[in-house]
Design a protein around this motif. Structure first.
Motif, short mmCIF file in Angstrom:
data_model
loop_
_atom_site.label_atom_id
_atom_site.label_comp_id
_atom_site.label_asym_id
_atom_site.label_seq_id
_atom_site.Cartn_x
_atom_site.Cartn_y
_atom_site.Cartn_z
N GLU A 281 17.11 4.36 -2.29
CA GLU A 281 17.81 5.77 -2.39
C GLU A 281 16.86 6.35 -3.46
N VAL A 282 16.27 5.88 -4.61
CA VAL A 282 15.63 6.44 -5.47
C VAL A 282 14.17 6.52 -4.90
N LYS A 283 13.71 5.48 -4.03
CA LYS A 283 12.37 5.47 -3.72
C LYS A 283 11.34 5.04 -4.75
N ARG A 284 11.64 4.27 -5.71
CA ARG A 284 10.80 3.82 -6.60
C ARG A 284 11.26 2.40 -6.65
N GLY A 285 10.20 1.50 -7.24
CA GLY A 285 10.38 0.14 -7.36
C GLY A 285 9.39 -0.62 -7.95
N PRO A 286 8.98 -1.86 -7.70
CA PRO A 286 9.87 -2.63 -7.01
C PRO A 286 11.16 -3.29 -7.41
N GLU A 287 11.97 -4.09 -6.82
CA GLU A 287 13.30 -4.55 -7.41
C GLU A 287 13.15 -5.26 -8.58
N SER A 346 6.04 6.79 0.82
CA SER A 346 5.94 5.62 1.37
C SER A 346 4.83 5.14 1.87
N ILE A 347 4.63 3.84 1.94
CA ILE A 347 2.99 3.28 2.49
C ILE A 347 2.53 4.13 3.78
N GLN A 348 3.41 4.23 4.72
CA GLN A 348 2.95 5.14 5.95
C GLN A 348 2.45 6.32 5.73
N GLU A 349 3.19 7.04 4.72
CA GLU A 349 2.87 8.45 4.42
C GLU A 349 1.47 8.44 3.76
N LEU A 350 1.34 7.34 2.57
CA LEU A 350 -0.10 7.05 2.05
C LEU A 350 -1.20 6.97 3.10
N ARG A 351 -0.89 5.94 3.96
CA ARG A 351 -1.82 5.57 4.91
C ARG A 351 -2.19 6.77 5.73
N ILE A 352 -1.39 7.76 6.08
CA ILE A 352 -1.72 9.13 6.99
C ILE A 352 -2.67 10.06 5.94
N LYS A 353 -2.43 9.89 4.64
CA LYS A 353 -3.13 10.99 3.74
C LYS A 353 -4.56 10.38 3.78
N PRO A 374 -6.57 -17.11 4.01
CA PRO A 374 -7.97 -16.96 4.68
C PRO A 374 -8.65 -15.70 4.55
N GLU A 375 -7.79 -14.39 4.78
CA GLU A 375 -8.35 -13.20 4.79
C GLU A 375 -8.67 -12.66 3.27
N GLY A 376 -7.65 -13.17 2.32
CA GLY A 376 -7.55 -12.60 1.01
C GLY A 376 -6.96 -11.46 0.99
N PHE A 377 -6.03 -11.01 1.99
CA PHE A 377 -5.74 -9.67 1.93
C PHE A 377 -4.11 -9.89 2.46
N GLU A 378 -3.23 -9.16 2.00
CA GLU A 378 -1.68 -9.20 2.48
C GLU A 378 -1.32 -7.40 2.76
N GLN A 379 -1.20 -7.33 3.85
CA GLN A 379 -0.90 -5.84 4.27
C GLN A 379 0.59 -5.55 3.72
N PHE A 380 0.86 -4.40 3.42
CA PHE A 380 2.02 -3.79 2.99
C PHE A 380 2.58 -3.37 4.49
N GLU A 381 4.03 -3.38 4.27
CA GLU A 381 4.83 -2.97 5.36
C GLU A 381 4.76 -1.23 5.15
N ASP A 382 5.05 -0.49 6.50
CA ASP A 382 4.89 0.93 6.54
C ASP A 382 6.12 1.51 5.72
N GLN A 383 7.33 0.94 5.93
CA GLN A 383 8.35 1.19 5.34
C GLN A 383 8.49 1.30 3.82
N GLU A 384 7.78 0.40 3.30
CA GLU A 384 7.88 0.42 1.68
C GLU A 384 7.27 1.42 1.08
N PHE A 385 8.03 1.73 0.04
CA PHE A 385 7.51 3.00 -1.04
C PHE A 385 6.47 2.44 -1.80
#
Length: 777
Positions: A281-287, A346-353, A374-385
């Protein structure tokens, strides 16, 4: 009613005074909290224990449980006699009207659980199941979610809950029997009709069927709904109260005292799940950043919320969204992109910007963090803030940072000042004293220590301008692409080089370690020789007069040389014809010297007609005089070949095309092959036509030794230096003038020109040279 309930349940404890004391046998909650009245029990420890014992026994319905001691036959007769009061219906009764609205109106007007399904109390169980399926087919949430009327969707959801509750009671034989007994409370077990005006489908939202049922039973039960019960009840108007399903939790920030209200929180929700809802609801975090406290004590994540309360929160902001700066760093190159966005994005909105800023498709951009994979990289989900992140890694697009002229000059000025600091200059003096240049340019330790010193000085400046990633320096140089040629930037670059002392363009020069190996010298004798013209005539001629064919051979050659020249002129093999002389056609001995002979006859091969003008030009008097002109020529000794001799001679004599130089072996007077090796003091002959009227000053090579008796001379120069610079450095080391140094290619012995760059050449031949105006090329 309380006495009847106690008597019917066989409970001898204190009498039940109101419905709040009447508990559900399945879950133990007050019956007033349920949308459907099921089997009941009185509150109290003894009663609860007794009821638990009753649950373990086979469920039967004793005769004493029936109101007014009605038998099953009398109950059926009573229901049948009251059949006229039951309103039955089917969705098909709507005709051409909207069947969804028709069903919703019928459910809102229902006076009993049977009427919510449109059946009479006397129907069989399978008819109840069919009615439930028939009604739910029209008002199921999945069936109406595409309807344009939002109110209709909410009404359908509430109505579906009602018929589900009704089917839960009527579909179970024991519950149905109990419900039928509850509605047969008239004199002698007759039907008690429900009173009250009919409702509409608009009443379905916010008013449960249980409250409607209880409000119509209040006279018989003595339960007055006009008075607000204890607990979380909400006034629906007209004296009707509904118990809220959820509770209200007020969050208050510990510092700013900002508040946020969470409504309809399920009772018994643990704080861990409550934190997840706060983030949503607040769109801030993480928990993990959220900390909930009460009276200064941190609350455990397993604590449950059972009533409305106020909880103190710290860790995230509860206020309105604010603008923050987020830095996107390329996971490989370290190049950075700074964006100003809301902290609730959100991560999706940030990706678009980011895609708009980088002018690339958004689906190619990946945002995440470092990870142990192996890639050394963990991708965030789009619905995350954004969840308070200000540094995010990016993959899938190149980040190109280009500086404006003002930004570039500001960056260069700050770097110049950083390199001019006293502490930096003191350490640079000590470093250059321990590692003299230019020899230290090729020293790995020196380059590493110099790099560490420069990195420390420029760290704060690069961090301020966003060039502090793994390849920050490289990205910085790329950022000067459009402005690096401006005079202002060039001048500042020179000032930076002045502060660093040993750099060119702000960087250490790339150097080559050149090894000069002295080479031996070959002394050759080149003798000028005249060519003779020998006439070839046919043995038998049927024409009146056939002119001879002439070939040119060097003076002093043998008959074999004439034979070879004739074969070349006639285009035939040596075996196809013979050279003879005299009227008796005596075959000539190939090993004999040519001597004074100038005419031979050809046996076995026809002679071609001479070319136009050939006879007149060659009938001139032969010049048999061998001028005693000769000179010495020097070549580098290792693997010297005839081809190299041709090139050097052609250059010295200004002949032109070296491949056409008429060079002969001194012993056999035959043309040598270019791949033939040359030995010390070997003699060669050259046709007089190749000699100019006066011989130029031919440079002479001499052996050049290295100082201190070493076998080689090692020098360090920059890759962009020229061979002129290398000759000057080598001459300084050898104590001679640069004009006495000759540098040769290790493989081809080609002399390098003064204006050629050193490039990647590592090993060269070194030869001494007498002073000369012209040098071999």
């Amino acid at each position: 009613m309380a006495r009847e309930v106690n008597d019917s349940m066989g409970i001898n404890s204190r009498p039940v005074q109101n419905l709040d004391d009447l508990l559900c046998r399945r879950c133990g909650c007050s019956v007033s909290r349920h949308a459907v009245i099921g089997e009941l029990q009185a509150s109290g420890r003894k009663a609860t224990s007794r009821m638990r014992a009753m649950q373990q026994q086979p469920r039967t319905t004793p005769a004493s449980a029936l109101p007014a001691q009605l038998s099953a036959e009398r109950q059926s007769l009573a229901l049948a006699d009251a059949g006229g009061d039951w309103k039955t219906w089917r969705p098909e009764d709507a005709g051409e009207a909207d069947r969804v609205k028709f069903v919703l109106d019928k459910i809102a007007q229902a006076a009993s659980l049977f009427e919510t399904l449109g059946v009479a109390p006397t129907v069989e169980d399978k008819e109840i199941r069919s009615a439930y399926r028939r009604v739910s087919l029209y008002i199921h949430p999945d069936k109406v979610q595409n309807r344009a009327e939002e109110d209709l969707v909410e009404q359908a959801e509430a109505a579906f809950k009602i018929i589900s509750s009704a089917y839960d009671v009527l579909g179970d034989p024991s519950k149905r029997a109990a419900y039928q007994r509850s509605i047969l409370r008239g004199p002698g077990g007759s039907l008690v009709p429900f009173s009250g005006k009919s409702g509409s489908r608009r009443d379905l939202t916010g008013i449960s069927f249980l409250k409607k049922f209880l409000s119509k039973m209040k006279k018989e039960s003595g339960y007055d709904l006009k008075q607000k019960p204890k607990g979380d009840w909400e006034d629906q108007g007209g004296g009707v109260y509904t118990r809220s399903v959820g509770i209200k939790v007020t969050l208050r920030h510990a510092i700013t005292e900002e508040e946020h209200v969470l409504r309809n929180v399920d009772r018994g929700t643990i704080l861990q799940r409550l934190k997840a809802r706060i983030v949503s609801e607040v769109k801030r975090g993480p928990e993990r950043r959220i900390e909930l406290t009460e009276d200064g004590t941190k609350l455990s994540d397993n604590r449950r919320v059972n009533a409305s309360e106020t909880i103190i929160l710290i860790g995230i902001s509860l206020g309105p969204p604010v603008m923050i700066e987020v830095c996107l760093s390329h996971a490989i190159t370290g190049a950075r992109l700074r964006l100003t966005v809301l902290d609730t994005i959100s991560i999706q909105e940030l990706r678009i910007k980011a895609a708009e800023k980088l002018a690339c498709p958004a689906d190619k951009i990946r945002l995440g963090c470092r990870a142990q994979n192996p890639e050394g990289f963990e991708q965030f989900e789009d619905q995350e803030f954004l969840n308070g992140r200000v540094q995010i890694l990016l993959l899938g697009a190149d980040i190109e940072m280009l500086l404006t002229l003002e930004e570039a000059m500001e960056l260069q000025t700050q770097l110049r000042d950083a390199y001019g600091a006293d502490w930096f200059q003191e350490r640079l003096d000590a470093l250059l004293g321990a590692y003299p240049v230019p020899e230290s340019f090729a020293n790995r330790d020196f380059r590493e220590k110099f790099g560490e010193l420069v990195t420390k000085a420029q760290h704060d400046v690069l961090l301020e301008h966003g060039f502090d990633g793994p390849k920050g320096v490289i990205n910085m140089y790329k950022a000067f692409r459009d402005v690096g040629h401006h005079p202002e930037c060039v001048a500042l670059t020179s000032e930076i080089d002045h502060k660093l002392r040993i750099t060119y363009g702000g960087m250490l020069p790339q150097v080559n370690q050149i090894t000069l190996e002295p080479c031996g010298i070959l002394n050759l004798t080149i003798e000028r020789v005249a060519f003779l013209h020998v006439a070839l005539e046919p043995c038998f001629s049927f024409a009146d007069h056939q002119p001879p064919v002439f070939v040119s051979v060097p003076a002093g050659c043998t008959v074999a040389t004439v034979h070879e020249a004739a074969a070349q002129r006639l285009g035939a093999d040596l075996e196809e014809f013979q050279l003879v002389e005299g009227d008796d056609f005596e075959v000539c001995n190939p090993a004999e010297p040519l001597g004074e002979r100038r005419n031979f006859k050809v046996l076995g091969k026809d002679l071609p007609s001479p070319e136009e003008g050939e006879t007149e030009a060659l009938l001139l008097k032969n010049d048999e005089t061998q001028l005693p002109l000769e000179f010495t020529f020097t070549l580098p000794a290792p693997c010297a070949t005839v081809g190299l001799l041709r090139q050097w001679l052609a250059h010295a004599l200004a002949f032109g095309d070296a491949t056409k130089l008429p060079l002969l072996r001194g012993d056999s007077l035959r043309p040598p092959e270019d791949a033939d090796l040359i030995y010390q003091n070997q003699k060669f002959r050259l046709h007089s036509s190749a000699f100019p009227s006066e011989l130029p000053a031919i440079p002479k090579l001499i052996e050049q030794s290295c100082p201190d008796g070493t076998a080689t001379l090692k020098l360090v120069l920059r890759t962009q230096d020229l061979f002129r610079d290398l000759r000057e450095v080598a001459a300084q080391k050898l104590g001679v003038t640069p004009g006495k140094i000759l540098l040769l290619c290790k493989d081809s012995f080609r002399p390098f020109g003064d204006d050629e760059p050193i490039g990647s050449n590592r090993k060269l031949w070194l030869a001494g040279m007498e002073e000369a105006a012209d040098r071999p090329q």
